[in-house]
Design a protein around this motif. Structure first.
Motif, short mmCIF file in Angstrom:
data_model
loop_
_atom_site.label_atom_id
_atom_site.label_comp_id
_atom_site.label_asym_id
_atom_site.label_seq_id
_atom_site.Cartn_x
_atom_site.Cartn_y
_atom_site.Cartn_z
N MET A 1 0.84 -1.19 0.00
CA MET A 1 0.00 0.00 0.00
C MET A 1 0.88 1.25 0.00
O MET A 1 1.90 1.30 0.69
CB MET A 1 -0.93 0.01 1.21
N ARG A 2 0.49 2.24 -0.79
CA ARG A 2 1.25 3.50 -0.85
C ARG A 2 0.35 4.63 -0.36
O ARG A 2 -0.61 5.01 -1.03
CB ARG A 2 1.71 3.78 -2.29
N ARG A 3 0.68 5.15 0.80
CA ARG A 3 -0.12 6.21 1.39
C ARG A 3 0.71 7.47 1.56
O ARG A 3 1.95 7.40 1.66
CB ARG A 3 -0.70 5.75 2.72
N LEU A 4 0.02 8.61 1.63
CA LEU A 4 0.70 9.91 1.56
C LEU A 4 1.27 10.36 2.89
O LEU A 4 2.25 11.11 2.93
CB LEU A 4 -0.29 10.95 1.03
N TYR A 5 0.67 9.93 3.99
CA TYR A 5 1.06 10.44 5.31
C TYR A 5 1.76 9.36 6.13
O TYR A 5 1.81 8.19 5.77
CB TYR A 5 -0.16 10.96 6.05
N GLU A 6 2.25 9.79 7.29
CA GLU A 6 2.95 8.88 8.19
C GLU A 6 1.98 7.86 8.78
O GLU A 6 0.77 8.09 8.86
CB GLU A 6 3.63 9.67 9.31
N ASP A 7 2.53 6.73 9.23
CA ASP A 7 1.72 5.61 9.71
C ASP A 7 0.72 5.98 10.81
O ASP A 7 -0.40 5.43 10.82
CB ASP A 7 2.63 4.49 10.19
N PRO A 8 1.06 6.85 11.78
CA PRO A 8 0.09 7.14 12.84
C PRO A 8 -1.25 7.68 12.32
O PRO A 8 -2.27 7.53 12.98
CB PRO A 8 0.81 8.18 13.71
N ALA A 9 -1.24 8.29 11.14
CA ALA A 9 -2.49 8.81 10.57
C ALA A 9 -3.45 7.70 10.19
O ALA A 9 -4.65 7.94 10.02
CB ALA A 9 -2.20 9.68 9.36
N TYR A 10 -2.94 6.47 10.08
CA TYR A 10 -3.77 5.34 9.68
C TYR A 10 -3.86 4.30 10.80
O TYR A 10 -4.18 3.14 10.55
CB TYR A 10 -3.19 4.70 8.42
N ASP A 11 -3.58 4.72 12.02
CA ASP A 11 -3.63 3.84 13.18
C ASP A 11 -5.00 3.17 13.24
O ASP A 11 -6.03 3.84 13.28
CB ASP A 11 -3.39 4.65 14.45
N PRO A 12 -5.06 1.83 13.25
CA PRO A 12 -6.37 1.16 13.25
C PRO A 12 -7.13 1.26 14.56
O PRO A 12 -8.29 0.83 14.62
CB PRO A 12 -6.00 -0.30 12.94
N ALA A 13 -6.52 1.84 15.60
CA ALA A 13 -7.27 2.06 16.84
C ALA A 13 -8.36 3.11 16.58
O ALA A 13 -8.21 4.01 15.75
CB ALA A 13 -6.35 2.53 17.95
N TRP A 14 -9.47 2.99 17.31
CA TRP A 14 -10.54 3.97 17.16
C TRP A 14 -10.08 5.33 17.69
O TRP A 14 -9.47 5.41 18.75
CB TRP A 14 -11.78 3.54 17.93
N PRO A 15 -10.36 6.43 16.98
CA PRO A 15 -10.03 7.76 17.51
C PRO A 15 -10.88 8.06 18.74
O PRO A 15 -12.01 7.58 18.87
CB PRO A 15 -10.38 8.70 16.35
N ALA A 16 -10.32 8.85 19.64
CA ALA A 16 -11.02 9.17 20.89
C ALA A 16 -12.04 10.27 20.63
O ALA A 16 -11.92 11.40 21.11
CB ALA A 16 -10.01 9.61 21.95
N SER A 17 -13.06 9.95 19.86
CA SER A 17 -14.05 10.94 19.45
C SER A 17 -15.27 10.94 20.36
O SER A 17 -15.55 9.97 21.07
CB SER A 17 -14.52 10.65 18.02
N HIS A 18 -16.01 12.03 20.29
CA HIS A 18 -17.29 12.12 21.00
C HIS A 18 -18.24 11.05 20.50
O HIS A 18 -18.99 10.45 21.29
CB HIS A 18 -17.88 13.50 20.78
N TRP A 19 -18.22 10.78 19.19
CA TRP A 19 -19.15 9.80 18.62
C TRP A 19 -18.85 8.39 19.12
O TRP A 19 -19.77 7.64 19.43
CB TRP A 19 -19.08 9.85 17.10
N ARG A 20 -17.56 8.05 19.21
CA ARG A 20 -17.23 6.72 19.69
C ARG A 20 -17.58 6.59 21.17
O ARG A 20 -18.05 5.53 21.61
CB ARG A 20 -15.74 6.45 19.48
N ALA A 21 -17.39 7.67 21.95
CA ALA A 21 -17.76 7.63 23.37
C ALA A 21 -19.26 7.50 23.55
O ALA A 21 -19.73 6.87 24.50
CB ALA A 21 -17.25 8.89 24.07
N ALA A 22 -20.02 8.09 22.62
CA ALA A 22 -21.48 8.02 22.71
C ALA A 22 -22.02 6.66 22.25
O ALA A 22 -23.17 6.31 22.55
CB ALA A 22 -22.11 9.13 21.87
N HIS A 23 -21.20 5.92 21.51
CA HIS A 23 -21.58 4.59 21.02
C HIS A 23 -20.44 3.64 21.36
O HIS A 23 -19.65 3.25 20.48
CB HIS A 23 -21.83 4.63 19.51
N PRO A 24 -20.33 3.24 22.61
CA PRO A 24 -19.13 2.54 23.08
C PRO A 24 -19.02 1.07 22.71
O PRO A 24 -18.12 0.39 23.20
CB PRO A 24 -19.24 2.69 24.60
#
Length: 461
Positions: A1-24
Motif C-alpha cells: 500500500m502506498r499512502r501519503l502520510y505517516e503511519d500514525p495517521a492510519y492507526d487502526p485504533a478507534w479515535p477518541a471521538s465524542h461519537w465513539r464515546a457516545a456509542h461505546p
C-alpha cells in the motif's frame, strides 16, 4: 500500500471521538479468512460503500462483500462533524456552470438536495436516533468585505437555482443567537440538518447485513489485480474474487489501489473538538445560541454547532503531518481558533478531540463512475469535506450503475479527476495553499484580555 502520510495517521485504533464515546460498542465483524467469491466487492464500509452495497442487494439481489480495514465507521464516516447539507466540491457555482453548462449546474444542485433527502429518509424510515437538530445552515461572514459579497451570492442562488435565502445583517446577529467577535453577518440556507454520524453509519451497516451483504472487518485490501474477467482482492488473511469492484475509501485510499488513483486524490486533515456541556447562562454570555449547523466563509473554514446534550462541536481544516507530534499541534491549533471565535467559552474544557481525512481531487469535484480503461472497476471519492449527504446518494447511484439499474449521476461527478501536478509534492502544495488561504482569510479576532477580577467561564444556570 502506498499512502501519503505517516503511519500514525492510519492507526487502526478507534479515535477518541465524542461519537465513539457516545456509542461505546463498535462492530467486531470478523476478518476475511481464506478464499471467497462475490459478484461485487466494495472496499470501504463508510457512507458511499454501504449505500452502494445496500442498493445492489435490494435492487437486483446481487451477492456483495464489503471489506473494511478496521470496522464500519472507523474512517471519515464515523469521525466527521455530522453536517448533512450542501457540498461535495470546492468549485464555485460559476465554475460549475463553466464546466457543465447551466443545466449541468442545476442538475448537480438538485442532486445535492436529493442527497440530503436520501439521508433523512434512511434515518426516519429505519427509526435511527441520528437527527440532532433543526433544518437549515448558517454561513457566517468573517469580515465586512465578505458580508458585502453575501448579497450577490444570494442573488446568484436565486437566479441559478430559484432558491431563496435569508440575509442577517451584522446588527441583527445577537438577537438571532449568532453573535461572536469574528462574525459580520450571516446567510441562512434552508436545507440540511445535523446528524450523529456514528448512529447513521452503524445503522447503515446493520441494514446492509440484514439485507444479505457480507461485511468483513480488519480486512485491509493490500493488493488489487485483474483476474480473468474479474478482479482479485488480497487481504492479510485471504483473497476475494469478484466480477466488479467499488473503491470507496475516499481520504484513506492507497495510491496503488488502483494505480489509476495515484495523484488524483489528496487527503487533508480535518480536526474536531467537543466541549463539556455548556450551561444556558454560558451560551447567553457568548451570544451564540442558534441550534443550526454553521460554518464561516473562510477558505480554511471553521464549522460548529451545538449538540443536543449542551456540548459544543467545533472543527477546522489544517495540519499537514500525520505524526503524533503533528496531531498534538493540530489539537492545540483547533483549541486556539475555538477560543478566538468563542472567547466566553475559553473556560469550557475540551472533552474530546480527534482528526481524520477529508479528500480533495485534482479537479475539485467528486468522481463517481467506472475507472477508465479498467472494465468492472469503479470508484466513488472526493467529497471535499462534505460527504454525509453527497457520499450517501453517490453510493446509492453507483450501486445502481454497477447493477444496470439506470443510475442518475450528474455530469460534474462522472468526469474522471485530473492528477495534481507533481503528485509526489501534494503535501507541499497543500502546505503552501494553507499559507496563502490564511493570508486571504485574514487574522482571527483578538482574544480579549482578562482583568484580574475575571476568571475562566464557569457553568451557571
Amino acid at each position: 500500500m502506498r499512502r501519503l502520510y505517516e503511519d500514525p495517521a492510519y492507526d487502526p485504533a478507534w479515535p477518541a471521538s465524542h461519537w465513539r464515546a457516545a456509542h461505546p460498542a463498535p462492530f467486531a465483524l470478523p476478518p476475511l479468512d481464506g478464499s471467497a467469491t462475490a459478484e461485487i466487492a466494495v472496499i470501504g464500509a463508510g457512507f458511499a460503500g454501504l449505500n452502494a452495497a445496500l442498493e445492489a442487494v435490494r435492487g437486483v439481489g446481487a451477492d456483495v462483500v464489503v471489506l473494511d480495514a478496521v470496522q464500519p465507521g472507523w474512517g471519515a464516516s464515523g469521525r466527521n462533524g455530522g453536517f448533512c447539507g450542501y457540498g461535495g466540491t470546492k468549485l464555485s457555482d460559476g465554475a460549475i456552470v463553466s464546466r457543465t453548462g447551466l443545466e449541468g449546474a442545476r442538475d448537480f444542485r438538485a442532486f445535492q438536495r436529493a442527497a440530503i433527502a436520501h439521508v433523512g429518509a434512511l434515518i426516519d424510515d429505519n427509526g435511527w436516533n441520528a437527527r440532532q437538530g433543526p433544518e437549515g445552515e448558517a454561513v457566517l461572514a468573517q469580515s465586512p468585505k465578505v458580508w458585502a459579497g453575501f448579497a450577490a451570492e444570494a442573488r446568484e442562488l436565486h437566479e441559478l437555482y430559484g432558491e431563496a435565502v435569508e440575509l442577517v445583517p451584522p446588527g441583527a446577529l445577537a438577537e438571532r443567537g449568532l453573535a461572536g467577535p469574528g462574525f459580520h453577518g450571516a446567510l441562512i440556507l434552508n436545507e440540511g440538518f445535523p446528524v450523529d454520524p456514528m448512529a447513521y453509519v452503524e445503522g447503515l451497516a446493520r441494514l446492509a447485513i440484514d439485507a444479505g451483504v457480507r461485511i468483513f472487518g480488519q480486512s485491509p485490501v493490500t493488493a488489487l489485480a485483474r483476474d480473468g474477467d474479474g478482479w482479485r482482492l488480497t487481504t492479510p488473511g485471504g483473497s476475494l474474487r469478484a466480477k466488479k469492484v467499488l473503491v470507496a475509501t475516499n481520504g484513506y485510499s492507497s495510491d496503488d489501489l488502483p494505480d489509476w488513483i495515484e495523484g488524483r486524490a489528496l487527503p487533508a486533515f480535518s480536526a474536531v473538538l467537543v466541549t463539556r456541556p455548556l450551561s444556558e447562562g454560558e451560551r447567553s454570555d457568548q451570544g451564540y445560541t442558534d441550534p443550526r449547523m454553521a460554518f464561516d466563509a473562510r477558505r480554511l473554514l471553521h464549522y460548529f454547532r451545538h449538540l443536543p446534550d449542551g456540548r459544543f462541536l467545533f472543527g477546522m481544516r489544517g495540519g499537514v503531518s500525520g505524526t503524533i507530534a503533528g496531531h498534538r499541534q493540530m489539537e492545540a491549533e483547533v483549541r486556539r481558533h475555538f477560543e478566538a471565535l468563542f472567547p466566553a467559552w475559553a473556560g469550557a474544557g475540551t472533552e474530546h478531540t480527534w482528526s481524520g481525512f477529508v479528500c480533495l481531487t485534482g479537479s475539485l469535484a467528486p468522481f463517481v463512475g467506472e475507472v477508465p480503461g479498467a472494465p468492472g472497476l469503479h470508484a466513488a471519492f472526493g467529497w471535499h469535506g462534505s460527504g454525509v449527504a453527497m457520499a450517501s446518494l453517490s453510493g446509492r447511484e453507483i450501486g445502481r450503475l454497477m447493477t444496470g439499474q439506470g443510475a442518475r449521476i450528474p455530469a460534474l461527478l462522472s468526469r474522471p479527476p485530473r492528477r495534481f501536478p507533481l503528485p509526489a509534492l501534494r503535501r507541499t502544495w497543500l502546505r503552501l495553499a494553507y499559507a496563502g488561504y490564511a493570508l486571504k482569510d485574514g487574522p482571527l479576532p483578538r482574544k480579549p484580555a482578562r482583568t484580574p477580577a475575571q476568571s475562566p467561564a464557569q457553568p451557571r444556570s
